[in-house]
Structures are given as structure tokens and as C-alpha cells.
Scaffold this motif. Structure first.
Motif, PDB file in Angstrom:
ATOM      1  N   GLY A 114      -0.110  40.440 -45.102  1.00 51.66           N
ATOM      2  CA  GLY A 114      -1.502  40.548 -44.707  1.00 51.66           C
ATOM      3  C   GLY A 114      -2.127  39.225 -44.316  1.00 51.66           C
ATOM      4  N   THR A 115      -1.429  38.119 -44.554  1.00 53.41           N
ATOM      5  CA  THR A 115      -1.947  36.809 -44.174  1.00 53.41           C
ATOM      6  C   THR A 115      -1.911  36.678 -42.657  1.00 53.41           C
ATOM      7  N   ARG A 116      -2.990  36.203 -42.076  1.00 50.09           N
ATOM      8  CA  ARG A 116      -3.045  35.979 -40.624  1.00 50.09           C
ATOM      9  C   ARG A 116      -2.408  34.632 -40.330  1.00 50.09           C
ATOM     10  N   VAL A 117      -1.466  34.616 -39.394  1.00 47.32           N
ATOM     11  CA  VAL A 117      -0.707  33.410 -39.080  1.00 47.32           C
ATOM     12  C   VAL A 117      -0.556  33.243 -37.578  1.00 47.32           C
ATOM     13  N   VAL A 118      -0.222  32.028 -37.190  1.00 51.03           N
ATOM     14  CA  VAL A 118       0.259  31.763 -35.848  1.00 51.03           C
ATOM     15  C   VAL A 118       1.658  31.180 -36.017  1.00 51.03           C
ATOM     16  N   VAL A 119       2.615  31.723 -35.256  1.00 51.09           N
ATOM     17  CA  VAL A 119       4.020  31.325 -35.383  1.00 51.09           C
ATOM     18  C   VAL A 119       4.547  30.942 -34.011  1.00 51.09           C
ATOM     19  N   ARG A 120       5.117  29.754 -33.894  1.00 49.54           N
ATOM     20  CA  ARG A 120       5.810  29.351 -32.669  1.00 49.54           C
ATOM     21  C   ARG A 120       7.294  29.527 -32.934  1.00 49.54           C
ATOM     22  N   ARG A 148      12.891  27.276 -24.600  1.00 48.12           N
ATOM     23  CA  ARG A 148      11.631  27.984 -24.390  1.00 48.12           C
ATOM     24  C   ARG A 148      11.132  28.549 -25.712  1.00 48.12           C
ATOM     25  N   ALA A 149       9.825  28.489 -25.872  1.00 45.72           N
ATOM     26  CA  ALA A 149       9.221  29.009 -27.104  1.00 45.72           C
ATOM     27  C   ALA A 149       7.963  29.774 -26.738  1.00 45.72           C
ATOM     28  N   THR A 150       7.524  30.625 -27.654  1.00 44.67           N
ATOM     29  CA  THR A 150       6.291  31.378 -27.477  1.00 44.67           C
ATOM     30  C   THR A 150       5.584  31.467 -28.824  1.00 44.67           C
ATOM     31  N   ASP A 151       4.360  31.943 -28.806  1.00 46.75           N
ATOM     32  CA  ASP A 151       3.570  32.051 -30.029  1.00 46.75           C
ATOM     33  C   ASP A 151       3.273  33.509 -30.347  1.00 46.75           C
ATOM     34  N   ALA A 152       3.141  33.789 -31.630  1.00 42.72           N
ATOM     35  CA  ALA A 152       2.686  35.098 -32.098  1.00 42.72           C
ATOM     36  C   ALA A 152       1.517  34.855 -33.045  1.00 42.72           C
ATOM     37  N   LEU A 153       0.397  35.520 -32.787  1.00 50.94           N
ATOM     38  CA  LEU A 153      -0.792  35.413 -33.624  1.00 50.94           C
ATOM     39  C   LEU A 153      -1.082  36.786 -34.191  1.00 50.94           C
ATOM     40  N   GLY A 154      -1.091  36.895 -35.509  1.00 55.73           N
ATOM     41  CA  GLY A 154      -1.367  38.174 -36.140  1.00 55.73           C
ATOM     42  C   GLY A 154      -1.122  38.122 -37.637  1.00 55.73           C
ATOM     43  N   GLU A 155      -1.011  39.301 -38.241  1.00 53.77           N
ATOM     44  CA  GLU A 155      -0.816  39.405 -39.690  1.00 53.77           C
ATOM     45  C   GLU A 155       0.643  39.631 -40.028  1.00 53.77           C
ATOM     46  N   ILE A 156       1.084  39.032 -41.123  1.00 47.30           N
ATOM     47  CA  ILE A 156       2.424  39.284 -41.621  1.00 47.30           C
ATOM     48  C   ILE A 156       2.424  40.696 -42.216  1.00 47.30           C
ATOM     49  N   VAL A 157       3.273  41.569 -41.681  1.00 49.37           N
ATOM     50  CA  VAL A 157       3.311  42.955 -42.159  1.00 49.37           C
ATOM     51  C   VAL A 157       4.660  43.322 -42.774  1.00 49.37           C
ATOM     52  N   GLY A 158       5.638  42.453 -42.645  1.00 51.94           N
ATOM     53  CA  GLY A 158       6.943  42.750 -43.217  1.00 51.94           C
ATOM     54  C   GLY A 158       7.785  41.496 -43.317  1.00 51.94           C
ATOM     55  N   ARG A 159       8.775  41.579 -44.192  1.00 52.11           N
ATOM     56  CA  ARG A 159       9.643  40.424 -44.387  1.00 52.11           C
ATOM     57  C   ARG A 159      10.995  40.899 -44.878  1.00 52.11           C
ATOM     58  N   GLU A 160      12.041  40.361 -44.293  1.00 50.71           N
ATOM     59  CA  GLU A 160      13.418  40.581 -44.731  1.00 50.71           C
ATOM     60  C   GLU A 160      13.993  39.223 -45.080  1.00 50.71           C
ATOM     61  N   ILE A 161      15.253  39.184 -45.435  1.00 52.66           N
ATOM     62  CA  ILE A 161      15.879  37.910 -45.796  1.00 52.66           C
ATOM     63  C   ILE A 161      15.837  36.916 -44.642  1.00 52.66           C
ATOM     64  N   ASP A 162      16.077  37.406 -43.418  1.00 52.41           N
ATOM     65  CA  ASP A 162      16.183  36.488 -42.282  1.00 52.41           C
ATOM     66  C   ASP A 162      15.152  36.722 -41.175  1.00 52.41           C
ATOM     67  N   THR A 163      14.174  37.604 -41.406  1.00 54.90           N
ATOM     68  CA  THR A 163      13.128  37.852 -40.404  1.00 54.90           C
ATOM     69  C   THR A 163      11.755  37.986 -41.052  1.00 54.90           C
ATOM     70  N   CYS A 164      10.747  37.770 -40.232  1.00 58.34           N
ATOM     71  CA  CYS A 164       9.358  37.983 -40.631  1.00 58.34           C
ATOM     72  C   CYS A 164       8.714  38.810 -39.518  1.00 58.34           C
TER      73      CYS A 164
END
Length: 78
Positions: free
Chosen positions: A15-21, A30-46
Motif C-alpha cells: 500500500g506504500t506509494r513509490v516511484v521505481v526506476r 534503457r530504464a523506465t519509471d513506475a509510480l504507484g502503490e506496492i500491491v504484491g511482493r514475491e521473493i524476486d519481484t515487486c
């Protein structure tokens, strides 16, 4: 000692709002950004829920930078 961006994403509450590059190509150029809420988490992904793209599963190995951000501003009346 500083915390890596991947470690930060692994410890923030859902539920924390984050920005992730994060990298989007195998070469890492090449990179991109994601702005939003953390809704799930696994061992190797968010998973971040964004307004425009919906849920994005981001591999933690591809995260370049991440930080929590404040809630979006309230909508203005016309």
C-alpha cells in the motif's frame, strides 16, 4: 550503511506509494519509471499498481532506484 533500492522495496509495507526506476532491456541501457502503490511482493519481484499501466511486476534485480513518495494531491474543483 545504505539500503539498496531492491531491499527497500522488500521492506516497505503493502500500500506504500513509490516511484521505481527499473531496467527494461537485457543490456541495461534503457530504464523506465513506475509510480504507484506496492500491491504484491514475491521473493524476486515487486508488483506496483499504476494508474496508466495497471499492475506491473518488476524484477528486483532490474531495480535501479526506488523511494516512497507522498500521496497524490487532492483533485481540484472547477
Amino acid at each position: 550503511m545504505s539500503t539498496s533500492p531492491a531491499q527497500l522495496l522488500s521492506t516497505l509495507p503493502l500500500g506504500t506509494r513509490v516511484v521505481v526506476r527499473y531496467r527494461i532491456e537485457a543490456t541495461g541501457h534503457r530504464a523506465t519509471d513506475a509510480l504507484g502503490e506496492i500491491v504484491g511482493r514475491e521473493i524476486d519481484t515487486c508488483t506496483v499498481r499504476t494508474r496508466s499501466a495497471g499492475d506491473i511486476a518488476i524484477p528486483l534485480r532490474d531495480v535501479v532506484a526506488a523511494k516512497p513518495v507522498p500521496p497524490p494531491p487532492a483533485s481540484r474543483r472547477r
